[in-house]
Design an enzyme around this catalytic site. Structure first.
Site, short mmCIF file in Angstrom:
data_model
loop_
_atom_site.label_atom_id
_atom_site.label_comp_id
_atom_site.label_asym_id
_atom_site.label_seq_id
_atom_site.Cartn_x
_atom_site.Cartn_y
_atom_site.Cartn_z
CE1 TYR A 1 -14.83 3.28 -2.95
CE2 TYR A 1 -12.83 3.57 -4.24
CZ TYR A 1 -13.46 3.44 -3.02
OH TYR A 1 -12.72 3.45 -1.87
CD GLU B 1 5.67 -4.25 3.70
OE1 GLU B 1 5.06 -5.15 4.31
OE2 GLU B 1 6.02 -3.18 4.25
CB SER C 1 -11.26 7.27 -3.70
OG SER C 1 -10.05 7.69 -3.08
NE ARG D 1 -5.66 9.55 3.24
CZ ARG D 1 -4.35 9.73 3.11
NH1 ARG D 1 -3.87 10.95 3.07
NH2 ARG D 1 -3.54 8.69 3.04
CE LYS E 1 -5.99 1.88 -0.49
NZ LYS E 1 -6.60 1.83 0.79
CE LYS F 1 -3.42 7.93 6.68
NZ LYS F 1 -4.57 7.02 6.56
CE LYS G 1 -3.60 2.38 2.53
NZ LYS G 1 -4.59 2.30 3.59
C1 PBG Z 1 -6.69 3.66 5.34
C2 PBG Z 1 -7.36 3.42 4.02
C3 PBG Z 1 -7.23 4.25 2.90
C4 PBG Z 1 -8.00 3.69 1.88
C5 PBG Z 1 -8.57 2.53 2.39
N1 PBG Z 1 -8.16 2.37 3.72
C6 PBG Z 1 -6.52 5.49 2.62
C7 PBG Z 1 -5.59 6.13 3.53
O1 PBG Z 1 -4.46 5.64 3.74
O2 PBG Z 1 -5.96 7.18 4.07
C8 PBG Z 1 -8.13 4.32 0.52
C9 PBG Z 1 -9.08 3.77 -0.45
C10 PBG Z 1 -9.37 4.66 -1.59
O3 PBG Z 1 -8.74 5.74 -1.80
O4 PBG Z 1 -10.28 4.30 -2.33
N2 PBG Z 1 -6.76 2.69 6.29
#
Ligand code: PBG
Length: 327
Positions: free
Chosen positions: A313, A233, A274, A205, A248, A217, A195
């Site tokens: 989505y 990982e 997203s 968010r 991701k 992050k 990720k």
């Molecule tokens: C965090 C989390 C994130 C997404 C899913 N779980 C984003 C983040 O690190 O703030 C993002 C999914 C998306 O953008 O569709 N636990």
């Protein structure tokens, strides 16, 4: 003289169908859903046209509709009231909280669906981070205890797959042991393995009001410049017994999907995030690209790269259009 003429195999729809290498089925898709408090509530998300945050009663109807379309797998994310957030994400294992209650309801009415839950502190954290913050530092090992407790609560509520999305070290092993100790040996773990610290999570968010209150992050999510590190990982998550390895975002990391696919014999998942969704929707709304073609092409490219499972989505829209023979 031209000997090789690859165009021969493209001369008709029938022959193109004959040589098509990759297919995208609704079986490959997981539809992420956003949950909010209340009754009869549906609140749209400006940066994600077509997607809404739903209260549990509306969300159950959405699940029902998706199931009728053949989408059987869901990933549930909660939007938690600011007043319930704290440093230790204690709301994440509150049995009367909206998240666990809704998991129980979904599995009561739709026991045959596959429900994936999110294991991370950020929706419940007053700091907006995925781990416990001490003196500005996201601490790893203390966070595992919260993740373990959250996973167990979700398993008790009926989760089929828990999805740790936090990127703490050692979490898959920790969660597996906690689940097994309580007899939840059949609950799967989909590890958010690679990720990346990505700009493409912005609309998500917005949906959850989960933007970090300070900093970024980067001390836990991966550097977008790295590919070999994703293999490390993956090696760790695989050895810690993850049932799925996820990459991701998806579209910007197709090389990473391919690399994990080539090296590991568990299903690879990819999260079409997203921001990737928002880009297509925004361009399509401007008439700059064709929504349906761009949707199909992006999903099939993720499949072609080696992801068996795609969180997107677009899942419901794809199923709807497939059913209407519009794709
Ligand atoms: C965090 C989390 C994130 C997404 C899913 N779980 C984003 C983040 O690190 O703030 C993002 C999914 C998306 O953008 O569709 N636990």
């Amino acid at each position: 003289m031209i000997v090789h003429r690859p165009r021969r195999n493209r001369k008709s729809a029938a022959i193109r169908n004959l040589v098509q290498e990759t297919y995208l089925s609704v079986n490959d898709l997981i539809f992420p859903l956003f949950l909010i408090e209340g009754k009869n509530q549906s609140s749209s998300i400006a940066s994600m046209p077509g997607i809404s945050r739903l209260s549990s009663d509306m969300l159950l109807k959405e699940v029902e509709h998706c199931m009728q379309l053949g989408v059987q797998s869901f990933a549930l994310f909660p939007n938690i009231n600011e007043s319930l957030k704290d440093k230790y994400a204690t709301e994440s294992y509150n049995e009367q909280g909206i998240y666990l209650k809704t998991i129980r309801e979904i599995k009561k009415y739709f026991p045959e669906c596959c429900l994936m839950t999110d294991v991370a502190m950020d929706p419940y954290s007053s700091d907006g981070h995925d781990g416990i913050v001490e003196d500005g530092v996201i601490v790893n090992d203390a966070t595992l205890v919260v993740l373990g407790r959250m996973s167990l609560a979700q398993a008790h509520a009926g989760a089929d797959i828990v999805g740790p999305s936090d990127m703490m070290d050692g979490r898959v092993k920790y969660i597996r042991e906690e689940l097994d100790k309580e007899g939840f040996t059949d609950v799967s773990i989909m590890a958010y393995t690679a990720k990346y610290a990505s700009a493409f999570y912005g609309p998500f968010r917005d949906a959850l009001d989960s933007t970090p209150k300070f900093g970024d992050k980067k001390t836990y999510q991966m550097n977008p410049a790295n590919q070999k590190e994703a293999l490390l990982e993956a090696y760790l998550d695989f050895n810690e017994s993850a049932d799925f390895l996820m990459v991701k975002p998806a579209l910007l990391y197709l090389d990473v999907i391919k690399s994990l696919h080539d090296h590991f014999n568990v299903p690879i998942a990819a999260y079409n995030v997203s921001g990737e969704y928002a880009m297509i929707k925004a361009a399509a709304q401007n008439g700059w690209i064709d929504n349906d073609k761009a949707m199909y092409e992006s999903l099939i490219s993720i499949k072609r790269a080696g992801a068996k499972v795609i969180l997107s989505y677009f899942a419901k829209e794809y199923a709807l259009k497939l059913k209407a023979n519009a794709i």
